[in-house]
Design a protein around this motif. Sequence first.
Motif, PDB file in Angstrom:
ATOM      1  N   GLY A 137       0.827  -1.204   0.000  1.00 56.22           N
ATOM      2  CA  GLY A 137       0.000   0.000   0.000  1.00 56.22           C
ATOM      3  C   GLY A 137       0.857   1.248   0.000  1.00 56.22           C
ATOM      4  N   VAL A 138       0.286   2.337  -0.476  1.00 52.67           N
ATOM      5  CA  VAL A 138       1.001   3.610  -0.467  1.00 52.67           C
ATOM      6  C   VAL A 138       0.092   4.698   0.083  1.00 52.67           C
ATOM      7  CG1 VAL A 138       2.623   3.135  -2.329  1.00 52.67           C
ATOM      8  CG2 VAL A 138       0.372   4.053  -2.881  1.00 52.67           C
ATOM      9  N   PRO A 139       0.644   5.683   0.718  1.00 50.84           N
ATOM     10  CA  PRO A 139       2.034   5.774   1.148  1.00 50.84           C
ATOM     11  C   PRO A 139       2.309   4.818   2.305  1.00 50.84           C
ATOM     12  CG  PRO A 139       0.797   7.653   1.968  1.00 50.84           C
ATOM     13  CD  PRO A 139      -0.143   6.869   1.109  1.00 50.84           C
ATOM     14  N   GLN A 140       3.552   4.467   2.447  1.00 48.03           N
ATOM     15  CA  GLN A 140       4.006   3.625   3.553  1.00 48.03           C
ATOM     16  C   GLN A 140       5.343   4.196   4.015  1.00 48.03           C
ATOM     17  OE1 GLN A 140       4.623  -0.548   2.639  1.00 48.03           O
ATOM     18  NE2 GLN A 140       5.759  -0.878   4.508  1.00 48.03           N
ATOM     19  N   GLN A 157      -1.195   7.875   5.670  1.00 46.60           N
ATOM     20  CA  GLN A 157      -0.581   9.172   5.898  1.00 46.60           C
ATOM     21  C   GLN A 157      -0.188   9.309   7.373  1.00 46.60           C
ATOM     22  OE1 GLN A 157      -2.685  12.419   4.136  1.00 46.60           O
ATOM     23  NE2 GLN A 157      -3.068  11.284   2.278  1.00 46.60           N
ATOM     24  N   VAL A 158       0.972   8.775   7.695  1.00 50.86           N
ATOM     25  CA  VAL A 158       1.484   8.805   9.057  1.00 50.86           C
ATOM     26  C   VAL A 158       1.844  10.255   9.388  1.00 50.86           C
ATOM     27  CG1 VAL A 158       3.249   7.913  10.618  1.00 50.86           C
ATOM     28  CG2 VAL A 158       2.412   6.484   8.738  1.00 50.86           C
ATOM     29  N   PRO A 159       1.308  10.794  10.476  1.00 52.73           N
ATOM     30  CA  PRO A 159       1.586  12.191  10.801  1.00 52.73           C
ATOM     31  C   PRO A 159       3.069  12.430  11.111  1.00 52.73           C
ATOM     32  CG  PRO A 159      -0.160  11.299  12.203  1.00 52.73           C
ATOM     33  CD  PRO A 159       0.389  10.165  11.411  1.00 52.73           C
ATOM     34  N   PHE A 160       3.517  13.640  10.840  1.00 51.51           N
ATOM     35  CA  PHE A 160       4.897  14.025  11.120  1.00 51.51           C
ATOM     36  C   PHE A 160       5.241  13.756  12.589  1.00 51.51           C
ATOM     37  CE2 PHE A 160       7.681  17.230  13.001  1.00 51.51           C
ATOM     38  CZ  PHE A 160       8.856  16.968  12.317  1.00 51.51           C
ATOM     39  N   GLU A 161       4.315  14.049  13.484  1.00 52.15           N
ATOM     40  CA  GLU A 161       4.570  13.900  14.923  1.00 52.15           C
ATOM     41  C   GLU A 161       4.903  12.454  15.291  1.00 52.15           C
ATOM     42  OE1 GLU A 161       2.522  17.528  14.030  1.00 52.15           O
ATOM     43  OE2 GLU A 161       1.902  15.472  13.592  1.00 52.15           O
ATOM     44  N   GLU A 162       4.257  11.494  14.651  1.00 53.07           N
ATOM     45  CA  GLU A 162       4.522  10.084  14.950  1.00 53.07           C
ATOM     46  C   GLU A 162       5.932   9.684  14.495  1.00 53.07           C
ATOM     47  OE1 GLU A 162       2.387   5.717  14.358  1.00 53.07           O
ATOM     48  OE2 GLU A 162       1.295   7.548  13.798  1.00 53.07           O
TER      49      GLU A 162
END
Length: 197
Positions: A137-140, A157-162
């Motif tokens: 899957g994308v994005p990853q 869409q993994v948040p920047f904070e994570e």
Amino acid sequence: MNIIKSLFLQTQIITNWRRLVSKCLLLLPLLFIISIQPAMAGIKDDRYDGNIFVIYAGNGSLVPAKETLAQTLAQHKPAIVTFYIDDSSDCKKYAQVVSEVQAFYGRAAEIIPISVDTILADKTYQPTEPGYYYSGGVPQVVVFDQSGKVVLNKKGQVPFEEIDDKLREIFDLLPRTQSVELKPRSAKQFSSQLEDQ
């Protein structure tokens, strides 16, 4: 008299011909403008319109990556691998997060964007190959620490904070709640420091 009529007719034909040519020349640009198709791609659709990091993140320095995953792991350097495709609206939106990660951690960790279209189909991959970690899957995003251990592997869409939290652990930085807010240096600050030297 016939000669005069003949000359008069020739003059009329030439004049009419010139008018026709001038009208055609005036219409030609108009026809060209009408025939141009508007750009149909955008951040909210799944159409290809170029490299997403250049167009949507303003950061063409990400692609191609400076080093491969194998080179980065051999140097015991932290790595952030991002799997993407250029014709995905989710990836287009996520390009800004990857660029933000590079702004803060680009010197300390290797950011490696991988277009999934470039992953060769293989039944088995080595742990030093991006295909080993790609889950379809994308994005990853996959974050590696200095020892090559995966500390984050997440689709969407993994948040920047994570990502920032994991990188803070890797670099032994204070948690975001206990530290001063990180701010990337502006190009102006960087260039003024070069002038002082």
